[in-house]
Motif scaffolding. Structure first.
Motif, short mmCIF file in Angstrom:
data_model
loop_
_atom_site.label_atom_id
_atom_site.label_comp_id
_atom_site.label_asym_id
_atom_site.label_seq_id
_atom_site.Cartn_x
_atom_site.Cartn_y
_atom_site.Cartn_z
N PRO A 19 0.15 -12.95 -2.28
CA PRO A 19 -0.04 -11.34 -1.58
C PRO A 19 1.74 -10.95 -2.45
O PRO A 19 2.20 -11.86 -2.83
CB PRO A 19 0.09 -11.36 -0.03
CG PRO A 19 0.01 -13.07 0.37
CD PRO A 19 -0.34 -13.83 -0.80
N VAL A 20 1.43 -10.14 -3.38
CA VAL A 20 2.47 -9.14 -4.19
C VAL A 20 3.12 -8.76 -2.64
O VAL A 20 4.60 -8.62 -2.47
CB VAL A 20 1.89 -7.92 -4.33
CG1 VAL A 20 3.57 -7.54 -4.91
CG2 VAL A 20 1.05 -8.53 -5.83
N ILE A 21 3.04 -8.43 -1.42
CA ILE A 21 4.39 -7.72 -0.10
C ILE A 21 3.82 -8.66 0.95
O ILE A 21 2.49 -8.55 1.04
CB ILE A 21 3.59 -6.61 -0.29
CG1 ILE A 21 4.64 -5.51 -1.16
CG2 ILE A 21 4.71 -6.39 1.20
CD1 ILE A 21 4.66 -4.52 -1.28
N ARG A 22 4.46 -9.50 1.61
CA ARG A 22 3.87 -9.83 3.12
C ARG A 22 4.85 -9.51 4.40
O ARG A 22 5.81 -10.30 3.83
CB ARG A 22 3.76 -11.50 2.63
CG ARG A 22 3.26 -12.46 3.61
CD ARG A 22 2.12 -13.92 3.93
NE ARG A 22 1.18 -13.63 3.49
CZ ARG A 22 0.36 -14.80 3.72
NH1 ARG A 22 0.67 -15.53 3.50
NH2 ARG A 22 -1.22 -14.28 3.06
N LEU A 23 4.39 -9.00 4.71
CA LEU A 23 5.33 -8.55 6.21
C LEU A 23 4.95 -9.08 7.24
O LEU A 23 3.46 -8.99 7.50
CB LEU A 23 5.58 -7.16 6.15
CG LEU A 23 6.09 -6.30 4.62
CD1 LEU A 23 6.52 -4.66 5.07
CD2 LEU A 23 7.56 -7.16 3.82
N PHE A 45 2.14 -6.38 7.59
CA PHE A 45 0.35 -6.43 6.07
C PHE A 45 1.15 -7.26 4.93
O PHE A 45 2.13 -7.90 4.91
CB PHE A 45 0.45 -5.09 6.03
CG PHE A 45 1.33 -4.13 5.91
CD1 PHE A 45 1.74 -4.26 4.03
CD2 PHE A 45 2.20 -3.29 6.74
CE1 PHE A 45 2.89 -3.26 3.53
CE2 PHE A 45 3.17 -2.05 5.41
CZ PHE A 45 3.91 -2.30 4.65
N ASP A 46 0.11 -7.61 4.56
CA ASP A 46 -0.05 -8.01 3.32
C ASP A 46 -0.35 -7.23 2.08
O ASP A 46 -1.25 -6.03 2.11
CB ASP A 46 -1.14 -9.21 3.16
CG ASP A 46 -0.40 -10.41 3.79
OD1 ASP A 46 -1.22 -11.45 4.18
OD2 ASP A 46 0.46 -10.22 4.44
N VAL A 47 -0.13 -7.24 1.01
CA VAL A 47 -0.80 -6.11 0.22
C VAL A 47 -0.93 -7.19 -1.28
O VAL A 47 -0.18 -7.75 -1.58
CB VAL A 47 -0.05 -4.98 -0.61
CG1 VAL A 47 -0.78 -4.20 -1.43
CG2 VAL A 47 0.61 -4.00 0.55
N SER A 78 15.11 -8.33 11.80
CA SER A 78 14.60 -9.46 12.25
C SER A 78 12.94 -9.31 11.73
O SER A 78 12.77 -8.46 10.93
CB SER A 78 14.72 -9.15 13.36
OG SER A 78 13.35 -8.05 14.07
N GLY A 79 12.47 -10.43 11.69
CA GLY A 79 10.91 -11.03 11.01
C GLY A 79 11.06 -11.50 10.14
O GLY A 79 12.45 -11.69 9.10
N THR A 86 10.11 -13.03 -3.47
CA THR A 86 11.38 -13.10 -2.92
C THR A 86 11.64 -12.83 -1.31
O THR A 86 10.76 -12.54 -1.11
CB THR A 86 11.82 -12.36 -3.71
OG1 THR A 86 12.13 -12.48 -5.57
CG2 THR A 86 13.52 -12.17 -3.21
N ASP A 87 12.09 -13.65 -0.80
CA ASP A 87 12.62 -13.40 0.47
C ASP A 87 13.38 -12.49 0.90
O ASP A 87 14.90 -12.95 0.25
CB ASP A 87 12.91 -14.76 1.17
CG ASP A 87 12.75 -14.61 2.91
OD1 ASP A 87 13.41 -13.52 3.63
OD2 ASP A 87 12.24 -16.21 3.44
N LEU A 88 13.09 -11.40 1.33
CA LEU A 88 14.16 -10.23 1.82
C LEU A 88 15.17 -10.10 2.79
O LEU A 88 16.86 -9.87 2.56
CB LEU A 88 13.65 -9.08 2.03
CG LEU A 88 12.81 -8.75 0.96
CD1 LEU A 88 11.43 -7.47 2.23
CD2 LEU A 88 13.03 -8.25 -0.06
#
Length: 285
Positions: A19-23, A45-47, A78-79, A86-88
């Protein structure tokens, strides 16, 4: 508003695997103690690559804060959140600056320098890849100026290249802003209310442009909006926020206007998932 044409097929190969975004459970609080405010609450969510996703919700629901998190401008409380690998939370400032070079950002306010030409405004989008300040259009490398002209051609404004930016209409200025954001050749484009101040025709032009950029360049777009009809017409998927929580996550083919409007009409409801919410499909329309 003119409806978009058929969607380009989104690739199903290895480029979609990550995923481009994984939260996962991403939470952002401001302040501490009894005065702390939770702006984002357990967002997950994932994008995937190539998606055009619309973030919807009332003002104050967390849309702008979420975009700031994804751009590395704020760290989560958190989370976990991963954007373009990249890990935010764990990446240092230098790593987050590098991440921002890979992300384009379009704002509600165009943030153009009115006294500069349209072309020079677009060239400023490449400053992250250049060393030292630039004073005047011809201090940019020829390759940058040519790429900026190509970008203006893409947004239909090549004929305005040497016009002052503040002489353009609002819709034209936003198209310049999109061209500027594409100068850094982003892998992800974030847009925060990009059509909030535009008339319906200009709004359609901007959303058509973002849709074309995603389809032609395999670019992922996450765009916060208030206009439900715009989101249904141009996005592949809608993520609805209420009080900092995700309460809706559906592809636009699986939802209708009445369901989306519940984000705005059930204002006093508890921020639990709306009954209509189901797990989203990972494909586009």
């Amino acid at each position: 508003m003119t409806a978009p044409g058929p969607r380009a097929e989104t690739p199903a190969g290895p480029e979609r695997a990550q995923p481009v975004i994984r939260l996962t459970g991403l939470t952002k609080r401001f302040g501490s103690g009894p005065d702390a405010r939770t702006a984002l609450d357990q967002i997950s969510f994932d994008v995937t690559g190539g998606e055009v996703v619309a973030l919807l919700g009332l003002s104050g629901s967390g849309k702008s804060t979420l975009l700031a998190q994804l751009n590395g401008l704020r760290r989560p409380t958190s989370g976990t959140g991963t954007v373009l690998g990249t890990d935010l939370a764990r990446t240092g400032d230098a790593g987050l600056r590098e991440l921002r070079r890979r992300i384009g950002f379009v704002f509600q306010q165009f943030h153009l320098v009115g006294r500069l030409t349209v072309l020079e405004n677009v060239c400023t989008g490449a400053l992250g890849s250049l060393r030292g300040p630039r004073l005047g259009l011809f201090t940019y490398p020829r390759s940058i100026r040519e790429r900026a002209l190509d970008g203006l051609e893409r947004v239909g404004l090549a004929g305005h290249a040497f016009q002052r930016a503040d002489t353009l209409s609002g819709g034209q200025q936003q198209r310049v802003a999109v061209a500027r954001s594409l100068m850094q050749r982003p892998e992800l484009l974030l847009a925060d209310e990009p059509v909030a101040s535009l008339d319906p025709e200009s709004s359609a032009q901007i959303m058509r442009l973002l849709r074309d950029v995603a389809d032609q360049g395999r670019l992922t777009v996450l765009c916060s909006l208030h206009q439900v009809d715009v989101a249904l017409s141009w996005a592949d998927r809608i993520i609805g926020l209420r009080q900092g929580r995700v309460v809706m996550d559906l592809t636009t083919r699986d939802i209708d206007r009445a369901e989306v409007m519940r984000l705005y009409t059930e204002v006093g409801a508890d921020p639990a998932p709306l009954p209509a919410t189901v797990a989203p499909s990972t494909g586009t329309r």
